[in-house]
Design an enzyme around this catalytic site. Structure first.
Site, PDB file in Angstrom:
ATOM      1  N   LYS A 121      47.884  33.063  73.170  1.00  0.00           N
ATOM      2  CA  LYS A 121      48.839  32.242  72.405  1.00  0.00           C
ATOM      3  C   LYS A 121      48.737  32.423  70.889  1.00  0.00           C
ATOM      4  O   LYS A 121      49.732  32.289  70.187  1.00  0.00           O
ATOM      5  CB  LYS A 121      48.641  30.767  72.742  1.00  0.00           C
ATOM      6  N   ASP A 127      55.112  23.896  74.039  1.00  0.00           N
ATOM      7  CA  ASP A 127      54.064  22.988  74.540  1.00  0.00           C
ATOM      8  C   ASP A 127      54.138  21.653  73.810  1.00  0.00           C
ATOM      9  O   ASP A 127      53.953  20.577  74.392  1.00  0.00           O
ATOM     10  CB  ASP A 127      52.666  23.577  74.285  1.00  0.00           C
TER      11      ASP A 127
END
Ligand code: NAP
Length: 291
Positions: free
Chosen positions: A71, A107
């Site tokens: 990420k 997210d």
């Protein structure tokens, strides 16, 4: 579904990737929305990340999700990042643009929506953030942006918590921050706290672990969220429930972040209202050994 030369190809890059529920969820969303796309898992070893991003682009892949451990590491290989992803310093969704991929972080939005669904209001709250990795960065950003009074970050490696809290203080000076090692939770004097657990501790197959075991920790909480979704009820959440603390789990967040990614890949396509509950049912019934 039948696929053709026009089918849009999407996927997820991760290592490992075998546990991911995103192919199940995204292919379900595409079916529900009547979109001609297919979403596949790509296992990408860390040393191959740059080549993988170039390869995806060369293969005309329209977009991918990005998860552990890529990420943050993927950012140098992107054509750009949106403001939220830049502020968080981690991306979980890539969208094909001219010359490469643009990175987004859904997210953060997924966590916010799932907390709201549980009736949790972040504004003015004292928050305990457990963990300081990529998901914790997204959580810290959303807690600060939504007006948390204070964020206390507990993490195994203190320097990671310090760095995250210092980044948050620079961007959101009104939010008080504190960094503590994981085992110093007793130093937290605040009560009525919202706790967001973002470490890997308790994730399948290590289901008998919790980052904090002592029941006195849970006396400090008014709500406990664990973003792990395998298993949906972690030991951390079991301990919270045993202490009478309301809880939320990572499945809602997973589905909400997936809906946000779907919208980025399919602008203007609305998912039917039932898609959230449908995805939840699908995922619940998915055998855990495959998740
Ligand atoms: P990450 O960047 O690798 O961070 C892992 C975090 O866990 C770090 O704070 C690390 O502490 C801590 N940690 C790992 N092993 C530990 C141990 N044995 N004891 C104590 N702390 C430990 O991973 P991530 O991307 O943030 O993901 C973390 C979790 O969130 C994963 O379970 C992932 O599946 C979940 N997640 C869920 C969603 C959702 O939609 N529900 C979305 C994103 C992520 P150190 O700093 O000391 O290494």
């Amino acid at each position: 579904m039948t696929y053709s030369g026009k089918t849009k190809v999407l996927g997820i890059i991760a290592c490992p990737v075998e546990h991911s529920l995103s192919p199940l969820i995204q292919n379900y969303f595409a079916g529900e929305a009547g979109v001609d796309s297919v979403y596949v898992p790509f296992r990408v070893e860390p040393e191959n990340l740059g080549d993988a991003v170039k390869g995806l682009y060369a293969l005309n892949v329209s977009g991918v999700n990005v998860t552990v451990p890529h990420k943050q590491a993927v950012i140098p290989y992107l054509a750009g990042t949106d403001d939220t992803a830049s502020a968080i310093g981690a991306v979980n969704t890539l969208v094909r643009v001219d010359g490469g991929y643009k990175g987004y972080n859904t997210d953060a939005e997924g966590l916010l929506i799932s907390l709201k669904e549980r009736g949790v209001d972040i504004a003015g709250k004292n928050c305990i953030l457990i963990g300081a990795g990529g998901a914790a960065r997204a959580a810290a950003f959303i807690l600060a942006r939504e007006g948390a009074a204070k964020i206390i970050c507990l993490n195994r490696t203190l320097s990671h918590a310090q760095k995250l809290m210092s980044d948050i203080s620079s961007r959101f000076p009104a939010v008080k921050t504190r960094a503590l090692p994981l085992d110093a939770w007793q130093d937290i004097t605040e009560r009525d706290c919202l706790a967001v657990q973002t470490t890997n501790v308790g994730m399948s197959p290590d289901v008998s672990s919790s980052p904090v075991e002592d029941e006195r920790f849970f006396e400090r909480l008014s709500f406990a969220m664990d973003i792990i979704y395998t298993p949906p009820q972690t030991r951390f959440l079991k301990l919270a429930e045993a202490a009478g603390v309301p809880t939320g789990n990572g499945l809602d967040m997973l589905i909400c972040q997936g809906m946000a990614a779907f919208s980025l890949w399919n602008p203007g396509v609305a998912l039917p209202k039932e898609a959230f509950d449908g995805a939840k049912e699908l995922v619940k019934n998915f055998p855990e050994e495959n998740a």
